[in-house]
Design an enzyme around this catalytic site. Structure first.
Site, mmCIF file in Angstrom:
data_model
loop_
_atom_site.group_PDB
_atom_site.id
_atom_site.type_symbol
_atom_site.label_atom_id
_atom_site.label_comp_id
_atom_site.label_asym_id
_atom_site.label_seq_id
_atom_site.Cartn_x
_atom_site.Cartn_y
_atom_site.Cartn_z
ATOM 1 N N CYS A 99 -2.130 0.495 10.696
ATOM 2 C CA CYS A 99 -1.055 1.248 11.362
ATOM 3 C C CYS A 99 -1.362 1.861 12.719
ATOM 4 C CB CYS A 99 -0.550 2.319 10.409
ATOM 5 S SG CYS A 99 0.220 1.577 8.962
ATOM 6 N N PHE A 100 -2.527 2.472 12.897
ATOM 7 C CA PHE A 100 -2.736 3.198 14.164
ATOM 8 C C PHE A 100 -2.463 2.303 15.371
ATOM 9 C CE2 PHE A 100 -5.788 6.838 12.693
ATOM 10 C CZ PHE A 100 -4.703 7.496 12.133
ATOM 11 N N PHE A 159 3.387 9.509 5.020
ATOM 12 C CA PHE A 159 2.217 9.992 5.752
ATOM 13 C C PHE A 159 0.908 9.823 4.985
ATOM 14 C CE2 PHE A 159 5.824 12.302 7.589
ATOM 15 C CZ PHE A 159 5.624 12.069 8.939
ATOM 16 N N THR A 167 5.831 -3.865 8.826
ATOM 17 C CA THR A 167 6.426 -3.855 10.167
ATOM 18 C C THR A 167 5.321 -4.139 11.199
ATOM 19 O OG1 THR A 167 6.112 -1.447 10.165
ATOM 20 C CG2 THR A 167 8.306 -2.247 9.637
ATOM 21 N N PRO A 168 4.763 -5.359 11.141
ATOM 22 C CA PRO A 168 3.618 -5.651 12.019
ATOM 23 C C PRO A 168 4.012 -5.746 13.499
ATOM 24 C CG PRO A 168 4.389 -7.654 10.931
ATOM 25 C CD PRO A 168 5.202 -6.526 10.366
ATOM 26 N N TYR A 202 0.816 -1.220 0.000
ATOM 27 C CA TYR A 202 0.000 0.000 0.000
ATOM 28 C C TYR A 202 0.846 1.266 0.000
ATOM 29 C CZ TYR A 202 -4.284 -2.634 0.486
ATOM 30 O OH TYR A 202 -5.341 -3.474 0.234
HETATM 31 P P1 NAD Z 1 2.075 -4.119 2.861
HETATM 32 O O1 NAD Z 1 1.975 -5.337 3.696
HETATM 33 O O2 NAD Z 1 0.932 -3.712 2.006
HETATM 34 O O3 NAD Z 1 3.353 -4.248 1.884
HETATM 35 C C1 NAD Z 1 4.599 -4.685 2.296
HETATM 36 C C2 NAD Z 1 5.186 -5.555 1.179
HETATM 37 O O4 NAD Z 1 6.553 -5.847 1.489
HETATM 38 C C3 NAD Z 1 4.499 -6.909 0.997
HETATM 39 O O5 NAD Z 1 3.984 -7.001 -0.326
HETATM 40 C C4 NAD Z 1 5.599 -7.938 1.255
HETATM 41 O O6 NAD Z 1 5.518 -9.067 0.421
HETATM 42 C C5 NAD Z 1 6.833 -7.136 0.943
HETATM 43 N N1 NAD Z 1 8.071 -7.663 1.561
HETATM 44 C C6 NAD Z 1 8.280 -8.011 2.856
HETATM 45 N N2 NAD Z 1 9.534 -8.417 3.022
HETATM 46 C C7 NAD Z 1 10.149 -8.340 1.821
HETATM 47 C C8 NAD Z 1 11.460 -8.621 1.363
HETATM 48 N N3 NAD Z 1 12.410 -9.048 2.195
HETATM 49 N N4 NAD Z 1 11.731 -8.427 0.060
HETATM 50 C C9 NAD Z 1 10.788 -7.982 -0.791
HETATM 51 N N5 NAD Z 1 9.531 -7.687 -0.420
HETATM 52 C C10 NAD Z 1 9.219 -7.865 0.878
HETATM 53 O O7 NAD Z 1 2.477 -2.955 3.850
HETATM 54 P P2 NAD Z 1 2.160 -1.387 3.690
HETATM 55 O O8 NAD Z 1 0.773 -1.099 4.109
HETATM 56 O O9 NAD Z 1 2.630 -0.946 2.348
HETATM 57 O O10 NAD Z 1 3.111 -0.787 4.820
HETATM 58 C C11 NAD Z 1 4.509 -0.809 4.672
HETATM 59 C C12 NAD Z 1 5.122 0.088 5.747
HETATM 60 O O11 NAD Z 1 4.665 1.432 5.552
HETATM 61 C C13 NAD Z 1 4.722 -0.277 7.180
HETATM 62 O O12 NAD Z 1 5.811 -0.023 8.016
HETATM 63 C C14 NAD Z 1 3.600 0.687 7.495
HETATM 64 O O13 NAD Z 1 3.508 0.970 8.876
HETATM 65 C C15 NAD Z 1 4.026 1.927 6.748
HETATM 66 N N6 NAD Z 1 2.930 2.818 6.326
HETATM 67 C C16 NAD Z 1 1.777 2.290 5.815
HETATM 68 C C17 NAD Z 1 0.773 3.150 5.380
HETATM 69 C C18 NAD Z 1 -0.520 2.622 4.813
HETATM 70 O O14 NAD Z 1 -1.407 3.424 4.568
HETATM 71 N N7 NAD Z 1 -0.679 1.341 4.592
HETATM 72 C C19 NAD Z 1 0.963 4.532 5.432
HETATM 73 C C20 NAD Z 1 2.161 5.027 5.946
HETATM 74 C C21 NAD Z 1 3.144 4.149 6.385
HETATM 75 C C1 UGA Z 2 -3.374 6.820 8.819
HETATM 76 C C2 UGA Z 2 -2.881 8.278 8.838
HETATM 77 O O1 UGA Z 2 -3.988 9.145 8.590
HETATM 78 C C3 UGA Z 2 -1.804 8.494 7.784
HETATM 79 O O2 UGA Z 2 -1.288 9.823 7.879
HETATM 80 C C4 UGA Z 2 -0.666 7.486 8.018
HETATM 81 O O3 UGA Z 2 0.315 7.632 7.014
HETATM 82 C C5 UGA Z 2 -1.237 6.084 7.971
HETATM 83 O O4 UGA Z 2 -2.270 5.954 8.994
HETATM 84 C C6 UGA Z 2 -0.230 5.025 8.276
HETATM 85 O O5 UGA Z 2 0.784 5.290 8.870
HETATM 86 O O6 UGA Z 2 -0.571 3.915 7.911
HETATM 87 P P1 UGA Z 2 -5.049 5.410 7.327
HETATM 88 O O7 UGA Z 2 -4.982 4.446 8.453
HETATM 89 O O8 UGA Z 2 -4.821 4.921 5.960
HETATM 90 O O9 UGA Z 2 -3.991 6.588 7.556
HETATM 91 O O10 UGA Z 2 -6.471 6.129 7.326
HETATM 92 P P2 UGA Z 2 -7.133 7.253 8.253
HETATM 93 O O11 UGA Z 2 -7.866 8.173 7.384
HETATM 94 O O12 UGA Z 2 -6.175 7.845 9.203
HETATM 95 O O13 UGA Z 2 -8.214 6.415 9.066
HETATM 96 C C7 UGA Z 2 -7.831 5.487 10.057
HETATM 97 C C8 UGA Z 2 -9.053 4.994 10.794
HETATM 98 O O14 UGA Z 2 -9.613 6.028 11.593
HETATM 99 C C9 UGA Z 2 -10.190 4.538 9.859
HETATM 100 O O15 UGA Z 2 -10.780 3.385 10.384
HETATM 101 C C10 UGA Z 2 -11.146 5.702 9.875
HETATM 102 O O16 UGA Z 2 -12.462 5.332 9.589
HETATM 103 C C11 UGA Z 2 -10.987 6.175 11.315
HETATM 104 N N1 UGA Z 2 -11.350 7.584 11.524
HETATM 105 C C12 UGA Z 2 -10.654 8.570 10.902
HETATM 106 C C13 UGA Z 2 -12.382 7.897 12.398
HETATM 107 O O17 UGA Z 2 -13.010 7.010 12.992
HETATM 108 N N2 UGA Z 2 -12.695 9.213 12.609
HETATM 109 C C14 UGA Z 2 -12.018 10.227 11.997
HETATM 110 O O18 UGA Z 2 -12.364 11.409 12.254
HETATM 111 C C15 UGA Z 2 -10.988 9.895 11.123
#
Ligand code: NAD
Ligand code: UGA
Length: 449
Positions: free
Chosen positions: A277-278, A163, A93-94, A13
């Site tokens: 993430c949260f 972010f 990073t679960p 993602y």
């Molecule tokens: P995700 O699980 O969607 O994607 C991670 C990918 O990494 C997976 O497809 C997995 O197969 C791959 N992977 C793992 N180990 C690997 C390796 N050794 N070599 C190659 N590929 C490998 O995770 P995500 O949601 O994209 O989140 C990634 C990081 O970004 C996390 O630390 C998360 O906290 C952070 N983050 C996520 C969001 C979000 O909205 N999802 C927003 C901001 C930050």
């Molecule tokens: C959140 C942060 O907003 C991002 O800035 C950050 O990069 C990301 O986490 C991350 O590190 O993964 P995300 O979890 O994708 O993004 O979505 P949000 O819009 O933050 O919503 C999170 C949860 O809070 C959802 O379940 C949403 O429905 C809920 N929410 C949000 C509420 O219940 N009330 C609100 O007012 C806002």
């Protein structure tokens, strides 16, 4: 430094959308996104853009323009490392499920594996970028792992947390509130920071690109998520008091949010926050505080999680109480499985917990979500519910393919995701529990007495 070739390990993602936007905005840079998950890479390369592994508004248009031009998806991690000047690590990073810090600390196995692979493969200097969300001082560990390289390669480690929020990822990347880059205060550190800043400068105004030391950057990411989640738990805690007193939580949010020092965003009361993430990032923050002996600080942030669990439980209990404490044989339509609208992601979705509680109370569930597939819903149930076996459950739980097959005349409906399509359904004759505050009237709505 003239950057012409970068790669990202992790096509999830974050890695997918982030690199797609960099490729779009920087046509002179070759961007390769690699992953060990072959299925995911095949989906990223799918001719039909509706088959991309991630649903994000605007994503397919970006991929359509850049893919094959300067954006590539591959499973060849080693080749990408070798060919790139900069390597972003955007792996998962679960929360740890074993060992020291179990249930709280971030599991850094995937990041450490990446670093090890980079160290083993690299034959020329690299800038290694922490894109994943990591505990403060992880860069120290990464440097340690990288030091096993025996070919005299110099590595510079930067922190560049992401972010974006799901559902608005492309807009968030186009118009970021800020881009944060943390680096060392050394000659080579400053040069690496400048190289990364030069990439973002192609579309992000200079004043929005913030450079800091590595530890501030790492910690700012955890702190930002904690502060955002804290606002939701704050308003959700007050929603319970609204229900006791006749105050209306929406009116409360509006009144509070009009104070410009507070602001209107992230004050929407809900069934609870979800997403990948949260929860994990706050648990990680709690762990870090404990690690550094800050028990009171740890306890403060842990309350954000406790209120979130309380809110999910409270919502499910309202439905159970409505039917006198027993849902045996009651059919409940569940609208929404994703953790928020406009995403196909259901990681840590409140729907998972609420449905488990309803199911345990005897309910027969009919679930519909416009973007989360039947397979994902059953895989969530298998993974998260206690002692569940999907096959045994299929008599009690069904997942609908289309909104047109919804039967709203059954015992009750619960709205768990705020999908736009749900707002126009006619619920006038139904028992409806609105967990997202999207209807003007319902049997029960969070924060309305
Ligand atoms: P995700 O699980 O969607 O994607 C991670 C990918 O990494 C997976 O497809 C997995 O197969 C791959 N992977 C793992 N180990 C690997 C390796 N050794 N070599 C190659 N590929 C490998 O995770 P995500 O949601 O994209 O989140 C990634 C990081 O970004 C996390 O630390 C998360 O906290 C952070 N983050 C996520 C969001 C979000 O909205 N999802 C927003 C901001 C930050
Ligand atoms: C959140 C942060 O907003 C991002 O800035 C950050 O990069 C990301 O986490 C991350 O590190 O993964 P995300 O979890 O994708 O993004 O979505 P949000 O819009 O933050 O919503 C999170 C949860 O809070 C959802 O379940 C949403 O429905 C809920 N929410 C949000 C509420 O219940 N009330 C609100 O007012 C806002």
């Amino acid at each position: 430094m003239n950057v012409t070739s970068i790669c990202c390990i992790g096509a999830g993602y974050v890695g997918g959308p982030t690199m797609a936007v960099i490729a779009l905005k920087c046509p002179n840079i070759k961007v390769t996104v690699v992953d060990i998950n072959e299925q995911r890479i095949t989906a990223w390369n799918h001719e039909d853009l509706d088959q991309l592994p991630i649903y994000e508004p605007g994503l397919k248009e970006v991929v359509a323009e850049a893919r094959g031009r300067n954006l590539f998806f591959s499973t060849d991690v080693e080749k990408a490392i070798e060919e790139s000047q900069m390597i972003f690590m955007a792996v998962n990073t679960p929360t740890k499920t074993y060992g020291e810090g179990k249930g709280f600390a971030a599991d850094l196995t995937f990041v450490e594996k990446c670093a090890r692979q980079i160290a083993e493969v690299a034959t020329s200097d690299k800038i290694v970028i922490e894109k994943s969300t990591l505990p403060v001082r992880t860069a120290e560990k990464i440097k340690e792992v990288l030091s096993i390289n025996t070919k005299g390669v110099h590595f510079e480690v930067l922190s560049n947390p992401e972010f974006l929020a799901e559902g608005t990822a492309i807009q968030d990347l186009f118009k970021s509130d800020r881009v944060l880059v943390g680096g060392d205060d050394t000659e080579s550190g400053k040069a690496a920071v400048a190289a990364l800043v030069s990439i973002y400068s192609n579309w992000i105004p200079k004043e929005k690109i913030l450079t800091t030391n590595v530890w501030s950057s790492e910690l700012s990411k955890l702190a930002s998520n904690a502060m955002l989640a804290q606002r939701i738990s704050s308003i959700n805690s007050l929603s319970a008091l609204c229900e006791k007193t006749g105050a209306d939580v929406e009116e409360l949010s509006k009144a509070i949010g009009m104070d410009h020092r507070i602001g209107p965003k992230f004050l929407k009361a809900s069934v609870g926050f979800g997403g990948s993430c949260f929860q994990k990032d706050i648990l990680n923050l709690v762990y870090l505080c404990k690690y550094y002996g800050l028990e009171e600080v740890a306890e403060y942030w842990y309350q954000v999680i406790k209120i979130n669990d309380y809110q999910k439980d409270r919502f499910a209990q309202k439905i159970i109480d409505h039917f006198g404490g027993d849902l045996t044989g009651k059919k409940i339509t569940i609208l929404g499985w994703a953790f928020k609208a406009n995403t196909n992601d259901s990681r840590e979705s409140p729907a998972i917990y609420v449905n488990e509680k309803l199911f345990k109370a005897g309910a027969i569930l009919e679930i519909y979500d416009p973007m989360v597939s039947k397979e994902s819903i059953f895989s969530d149930i298998d993974f998260y519910w206690e002692a569940s076996k999907t096959e045994d459950l299929k008599a009690w739980i069904s997942v609908l393919d289309s909104i047109s097959t919804l039967d709203l005349s059954i015992d009750a409906t619960a709205i768990l995701t705020e999908w736009e399509a749900f707002k126009s359904l006619d619920f006038s004759k139904n028992v409806v529990f609105d967990g997202r505050g999207i209807l003007s009237s319902s049997t029960y709505s969070i924060g309305k007495g």
